[in-house]
Design an enzyme around this catalytic site. Structure first.
Site, PDB file in Angstrom:
ATOM      1  N   ASP A  27       0.867  -1.178   0.000  1.00 26.93           N
ATOM      2  CA  ASP A  27       0.000   0.000   0.000  1.00 26.93           C
ATOM      3  C   ASP A  27       0.901   1.224   0.000  1.00 26.93           C
ATOM      4  O   ASP A  27       2.120   1.129   0.179  1.00 26.93           O
ATOM      5  CB  ASP A  27      -0.904  -0.017   1.244  1.00 26.93           C
ATOM      6  CG  ASP A  27      -1.831   1.194   1.321  1.00 26.93           C
ATOM      7  OD1 ASP A  27      -2.361   1.598   0.271  1.00 26.93           O
ATOM      8  OD2 ASP A  27      -2.010   1.744   2.416  1.00 26.93           O
ATOM      9  N   SER A  28       0.287   2.382  -0.169  1.00 32.74           N
ATOM     10  CA  SER A  28       1.050   3.623  -0.137  1.00 32.74           C
ATOM     11  C   SER A  28       1.538   3.959   1.267  1.00 32.74           C
ATOM     12  O   SER A  28       2.358   4.861   1.434  1.00 32.74           O
ATOM     13  CB  SER A  28       0.200   4.780  -0.666  1.00 32.74           C
ATOM     14  OG  SER A  28      -0.961   4.938   0.129  1.00 32.74           O
ATOM     15  N   TYR A  59      -0.974   8.332  -2.306  1.00 36.23           N
ATOM     16  CA  TYR A  59      -1.109   8.150  -3.742  1.00 36.23           C
ATOM     17  C   TYR A  59      -2.294   8.923  -4.303  1.00 36.23           C
ATOM     18  O   TYR A  59      -2.306   9.267  -5.488  1.00 36.23           O
ATOM     19  CB  TYR A  59      -1.334   6.664  -4.064  1.00 36.23           C
ATOM     20  CG  TYR A  59      -0.109   5.775  -3.996  1.00 36.23           C
ATOM     21  CD1 TYR A  59       1.162   6.280  -3.712  1.00 36.23           C
ATOM     22  CD2 TYR A  59      -0.231   4.408  -4.230  1.00 36.23           C
ATOM     23  CE1 TYR A  59       2.268   5.451  -3.656  1.00 36.23           C
ATOM     24  CE2 TYR A  59       0.871   3.567  -4.184  1.00 36.23           C
ATOM     25  CZ  TYR A  59       2.114   4.078  -3.890  1.00 36.23           C
ATOM     26  OH  TYR A  59       3.206   3.243  -3.853  1.00 36.23           O
ATOM     27  N   GLY A  60      -3.302   9.160  -3.464  1.00 32.86           N
ATOM     28  CA  GLY A  60      -4.568   9.729  -3.939  1.00 32.86           C
ATOM     29  C   GLY A  60      -4.456  10.957  -4.821  1.00 32.86           C
ATOM     30  O   GLY A  60      -5.088  11.027  -5.879  1.00 32.86           O
ATOM     31  N   CYS A  90      -4.431  -1.171  -1.968  1.00 32.99           N
ATOM     32  CA  CYS A  90      -4.661   0.269  -2.070  1.00 32.99           C
ATOM     33  C   CYS A  90      -5.599   0.491  -3.242  1.00 32.99           C
ATOM     34  O   CYS A  90      -5.342  -0.011  -4.345  1.00 32.99           O
ATOM     35  CB  CYS A  90      -3.333   0.985  -2.297  1.00 32.99           C
ATOM     36  SG  CYS A  90      -3.480   2.743  -2.750  1.00 32.99           S
ATOM     37  N   ASN A  91      -6.684   1.196  -3.018  1.00 36.36           N
ATOM     38  CA  ASN A  91      -7.670   1.396  -4.075  1.00 36.36           C
ATOM     39  C   ASN A  91      -7.119   2.234  -5.217  1.00 36.36           C
ATOM     40  O   ASN A  91      -7.342   1.929  -6.391  1.00 36.36           O
ATOM     41  CB  ASN A  91      -8.926   2.044  -3.488  1.00 36.36           C
ATOM     42  CG  ASN A  91      -9.746   1.072  -2.670  1.00 36.36           C
ATOM     43  OD1 ASN A  91     -10.647   0.417  -3.165  1.00 36.36           O
ATOM     44  ND2 ASN A  91      -9.413   0.971  -1.385  1.00 36.36           N
ATOM     45  N   THR A  92      -6.385   3.301  -4.884  1.00 34.64           N
ATOM     46  CA  THR A  92      -5.814   4.149  -5.927  1.00 34.64           C
ATOM     47  C   THR A  92      -4.821   3.360  -6.773  1.00 34.64           C
ATOM     48  O   THR A  92      -4.827   3.435  -8.008  1.00 34.64           O
ATOM     49  CB  THR A  92      -5.121   5.368  -5.311  1.00 34.64           C
ATOM     50  OG1 THR A  92      -6.067   6.119  -4.545  1.00 34.64           O
ATOM     51  CG2 THR A  92      -4.536   6.266  -6.388  1.00 34.64           C
ATOM     52  N   GLU A 169      -5.652   7.931  10.470  1.00 32.18           N
ATOM     53  CA  GLU A 169      -4.316   7.826  11.068  1.00 32.18           C
ATOM     54  C   GLU A 169      -4.221   8.629  12.362  1.00 32.18           C
ATOM     55  O   GLU A 169      -3.576   8.206  13.326  1.00 32.18           O
ATOM     56  CB  GLU A 169      -3.269   8.274  10.057  1.00 32.18           C
ATOM     57  CG  GLU A 169      -3.197   7.353   8.843  1.00 32.18           C
ATOM     58  CD  GLU A 169      -1.991   7.626   7.959  1.00 32.18           C
ATOM     59  OE1 GLU A 169      -1.197   8.533   8.295  1.00 32.18           O
ATOM     60  OE2 GLU A 169      -1.846   6.923   6.934  1.00 32.18           O
ATOM     61  N   CYS A 218     -11.379   2.850   0.314  1.00 34.00           N
ATOM     62  CA  CYS A 218      -9.982   3.105   0.673  1.00 34.00           C
ATOM     63  C   CYS A 218      -9.684   2.201   1.849  1.00 34.00           C
ATOM     64  O   CYS A 218     -10.520   2.035   2.746  1.00 34.00           O
ATOM     65  CB  CYS A 218      -9.771   4.569   1.061  1.00 34.00           C
ATOM     66  SG  CYS A 218      -8.115   4.930   1.723  1.00 34.00           S
ATOM     67  N   HIS A 220      -7.944   2.580   4.360  1.00 28.84           N
ATOM     68  CA  HIS A 220      -7.975   3.254   5.660  1.00 28.84           C
ATOM     69  C   HIS A 220      -9.392   3.282   6.244  1.00 28.84           C
ATOM     70  O   HIS A 220      -9.560   3.329   7.467  1.00 28.84           O
ATOM     71  CB  HIS A 220      -7.512   4.713   5.531  1.00 28.84           C
ATOM     72  CG  HIS A 220      -6.036   4.906   5.521  1.00 28.84           C
ATOM     73  ND1 HIS A 220      -5.257   4.673   4.414  1.00 28.84           N
ATOM     74  CD2 HIS A 220      -5.176   5.329   6.493  1.00 28.84           C
ATOM     75  CE1 HIS A 220      -3.994   4.964   4.696  1.00 28.84           C
ATOM     76  NE2 HIS A 220      -3.918   5.355   5.951  1.00 28.84           N
TER      77      HIS A 220
END
Length: 303
Positions: A27-28, A59-60, A90-92, A169, A218, A220
């Site tokens: 993931d990012s 990344y978004g 990671c979705n992006t 976060e 996402c 997160h």
């Protein structure tokens, strides 16, 4: 209903085919740890290599072509470590680079968009589905396209929620107490007036569209279930891509007869491209409820 474990199902086939190679997850930054957490719980004998690209996070807001190059670079690292399957957690990154990675590498590469889209299509009753995600994921139309590919009659409504990553976060950092209680404590942190105001800004337009299903687009966002659910209401089913992706991982390993040998003591490797390895280990430890003291820096050359 088949209640056998994945390994039991493999042995029932009468075949002794096992593969102790690790699963690669990346993931990012930290969000993909929610996917890893699901895999660890469902497949406790599988070794996992996790890469958090913290140096280039988030990344978004980045150009999708740039993110695609990140995906290919990290996949090469994971293939080099002998991974038998790679999860783009990671979705992006999934929207930008999944197809390119699947064409380039010989091991299975899966993302988090299709599993979430499939679950949403199967869950919705009124065929009105919401998606909340980063700006890049929304702009890519990845979820809308994937959901409508499954059921062209579903109407998809999307909302970009860039600050949800920041809130997720922040909540983990603010939560106190032992690791085992962090989720409940983090949830309490998220239920704050200032966070609820931001959530209403992102989610109220979706709620007014009469959605009955909402994809948390996402990795997160599963950390924010209490906050998001409180805004959209109990009548809206929340779909976690992390949970759905884990099911796909198990199914691929089952079909390929590639589960780790029963009794294997799972080994986990944690790599971050960021300079602050200690912070990565501390934050990741709270998400996974384990000690990440052996986390290491991964040096990636500039593209």
């Amino acid at each position: 209903m088949d209640t056998s474990t994945p390994h039991t199902a493999a042995r029932d086939d009468g075949l002794d085919a096992f593969d102790n190679a690790p699963i690669g997850v990346f993931d990012s930054g930290y969000g993909g740890l929610t996917v890893m957490r699901e895999i660890m719980a469902a497949l406790p004998e599988e070794d996992i290599v996790y890469v958090g690209d913290s140096a280039r996070c988030p990344y978004g807001p980045r150009d999708l072509d740039e993110v695609r190059s990140f995906v290919r670079q990290i996949c090469r690292v994971l293939v080099g470590r002998g991974c038998k399957l790679i999860v783009i957690a990671c979705n992006t990154a999934t929207a930008a680079g999944l197809e390119a990675a699947q064409r380039e590498f010989s091991v299975p590469v899966i993302g988090v968009v299709e599993p979430g889209a499939r679950a949403a299509a199967m869950t919705t009753r009124n065929r009105r589905v919401g998606v909340v995600a980063t700006r890049a994921t929304v702009d890519s139309n990845a979820y809308a396209d994937a959901i409508r590919h499954i059921d062209a009659g579903i109407t998809v409504f999307s909302s970009a929620a860039p600050r949800f990553v920041e809130i997720a976060e922040l909540g983990i950092r603010m939560a106190e107490g032992p690791f085992e209680s962090y989720l409940s404590e983090a949830s309490k942190v998220y239920i704050r007036p200032e966070f609820e105001e931001i959530a209403r800004e992102y989610l109220e337009p979706l709620r007014r569209c009469d959605i009955d299903t909402l994809v948390l687009g996402c990795t997160h966002y599963p950390l924010l279930k209490a906050l998001i659910g409180g805004v959209v209401g109990r009548d809206v089913t929340l779909i976690s891509s992390a949970e759905e992706t884990c099911r796909d991982v198990a199914e691929i390993l089952r079909r390929r007869r590639a589960f780790a040998r029963p009794g294997n003591v799972a080994a986990y490797e944690f790599l971050t491209t960021g300079d602050d390895v200690a912070e990565f280990a501390q934050f990741g430890g709270r998400v996974l409820n384990m000690d990440l003291a052996r986390a290491r820096h991964l040096d990636l050359p500039p593209l």
